[in-house]
Design an enzyme around this catalytic site. Structure first.
Site, PDB file in Angstrom:
ATOM      1  N   ARG A 239       0.862  -1.167   0.000  1.00 22.28           N
ATOM      2  CA  ARG A 239       0.000   0.000   0.000  1.00 22.28           C
ATOM      3  C   ARG A 239       0.907   1.228   0.000  1.00 22.28           C
ATOM      4  O   ARG A 239       2.006   1.204   0.545  1.00 22.28           O
ATOM      5  CB  ARG A 239      -0.933   0.029   1.229  1.00 22.28           C
ATOM      6  CG  ARG A 239      -2.080  -0.975   1.172  1.00 22.28           C
ATOM      7  CD  ARG A 239      -3.088  -0.625   0.092  1.00 22.28           C
ATOM      8  NE  ARG A 239      -4.241  -1.518   0.061  1.00 22.28           N
ATOM      9  CZ  ARG A 239      -4.325  -2.606  -0.686  1.00 22.28           C
ATOM     10  NH1 ARG A 239      -3.293  -2.963  -1.449  1.00 22.28           N
ATOM     11  NH2 ARG A 239      -5.420  -3.345  -0.696  1.00 22.28           N
ATOM     12  N   GLU A 268      -4.407   7.030  -2.210  1.00 24.60           N
ATOM     13  CA  GLU A 268      -4.778   6.542  -3.540  1.00 24.60           C
ATOM     14  C   GLU A 268      -6.258   6.729  -3.848  1.00 24.60           C
ATOM     15  O   GLU A 268      -6.635   7.005  -4.991  1.00 24.60           O
ATOM     16  CB  GLU A 268      -4.404   5.061  -3.638  1.00 24.60           C
ATOM     17  CG  GLU A 268      -4.514   4.464  -5.016  1.00 24.60           C
ATOM     18  CD  GLU A 268      -3.968   3.049  -5.056  1.00 24.60           C
ATOM     19  OE1 GLU A 268      -4.701   2.160  -5.510  1.00 24.60           O
ATOM     20  OE2 GLU A 268      -2.821   2.847  -4.636  1.00 24.60           O
ATOM     21  N   HIS A 292      -2.078   0.274  -9.720  1.00 27.73           N
ATOM     22  CA  HIS A 292      -2.645  -0.746  -8.831  1.00 27.73           C
ATOM     23  C   HIS A 292      -3.171  -1.946  -9.638  1.00 27.73           C
ATOM     24  O   HIS A 292      -4.321  -2.381  -9.467  1.00 27.73           O
ATOM     25  CB  HIS A 292      -3.756  -0.160  -7.960  1.00 27.73           C
ATOM     26  CG  HIS A 292      -3.908  -0.880  -6.648  1.00 27.73           C
ATOM     27  ND1 HIS A 292      -4.306  -0.269  -5.499  1.00 27.73           N
ATOM     28  CD2 HIS A 292      -3.705  -2.183  -6.313  1.00 27.73           C
ATOM     29  CE1 HIS A 292      -4.364  -1.145  -4.507  1.00 27.73           C
ATOM     30  NE2 HIS A 292      -4.000  -2.320  -4.980  1.00 27.73           N
TER      31      HIS A 292
END
Length: 322
Positions: A239, A268, A292
């Site tokens: 992350r 994000e 991602h």
């Protein structure tokens, strides 16, 4: 009462999933909605089906308070940082995820494969050399890379993905060190270290494979990033918040041979357009960012999205939650 399901992630490309969810209840699908749009829609739904990749929607207090009929949030992911899990529980909303579904997630290697892809792309200068060719150049001298079997890779976190990544590195005869204070590693080709600082000092490549929590927030930070070699490569598919991006940018500015390759960024869900890392990446060849896509393979989605649908179906049928 008819069960109403709000899907806020793309699912139409996943074979059989739409049909399976329709067998549970009435389905409304919005591939990429805004939080404002969902706020206006959410009050009539009993189930939200989501995934953090690409999503603009944080399922926190503002949305949950509007969701007067919501009983279940089902996310086809191991990570839940797109959901205020504690608040959902306080409101008696069940959160389904794959976090502890070990039998299922052991079948999914996609994120670790992507981390290894970022590693190879970084050490071989693949992307800048490609752009150089597109401009009409044919000169290798600016893009001389490294050889995996001469490098030491440091892996932070030796769970499912860390183990997959170590296996791929091992196939290239790479020297491997691991830092994970919660595991005892007895594999003979892995050197287990007792501190993150030691791993940072000795590694040519540092790859993060940890869940985001209070302990791992800014695990790589302004205090310890100076321990890294001046030409270190940092890989992050966990992350964005696992590293302090401001510290990473400052480190890269000071060390022109260092690199950062990631599949995630800080904030994000809400502030991609304001990302200092993305802005910095436009000025340098030291950064690779992918959107991602680590877990976004057809196989991984087929496994994960169907498993969450099955868990949802079981919950509705046997726990009589709705």
């Amino acid at each position: 009462m008819e069960t109403k399901i709000l899907v806020i992630t793309p699912i139409r490309h996943i074979n059989g999933l739409e049909k399976k969810l329709k067998s549970i209840g009435k389905l409304d699908i919005y591939d990429d909605p805004t939080e404002k749009f969902i706020k206006e829609k959410i009050q009539s739904y009993h189930i939200i089906y989501t995934n953090p990749n690409k999503s603009k929607v944080y399922l926190g207090k503002k949305l949950i308070d509007k969701a007067h009929n919501l009983k279940v949030i089902a996310t086809a992911s191991t990570g839940t940082n797109h959901i205020d899990v504690d608040y959902a529980k306080r409101k008696k909303i069940k959160v389904l995820s794959l976090t502890k579904d070990l039998k299922t997630i052991r079948k999914i290697s996609s994120t670790a494969e992507h981390a290894f892809c970022l590693t190879l792309a970084s050490i071989r200068n693949l992307i800048p050399s490609f752009y150089s060719v597109r401009k009409g150049n044919w000169d290798y001298t600016k893009y001389v890379g490294r050889q995996m079997d001469y490098l030491r890779v440091g892996i932070v976190g030796y769970g499912r993905l860390g183990k997959f990544y170590a296996k791929y590195c091992r196939a290239f005869n790479t020297n491997i060190s691991v830092y994970d204070p919660y595991k005892t590693i007895k594999t003979k080709y892995i050197n287990q270290l007792n501190s993150l600082d030691n791993l940072l000092k000795e590694s040519d490549v540092v790859a993060f494979h940890v869940h985001l929590n209070k302990e791992t927030y800014h695990l790589l930070n302004n205090k310890n990033i100076s321990k890294l070699k001046k030409n270190a490569i940092i890989i992050n598919t966990s992350r964005g918040e696992v590293v302090d991006e401001k510290a990473v940018i400052n480190f890269l500015k000071k060390n022109k041979s260092a690199k950062y390759a990631c599949d995630v960024i800080e904030n994000e869900l809400k502030k991609k357009s304001e990302s200092k890392l993305i802005k910095f990446s436009k000025k340098t060849n030291q950064v690779i960012i992918s959107p991602h896509i680590g877990g976004m393979t057809l196989e991984a989605q087929q496994i994960a999205y169907h498993r969450i649908a099955d868990k949802l179906n079981y919950l509705i049928q046997y726990d009589k939650i709705i």
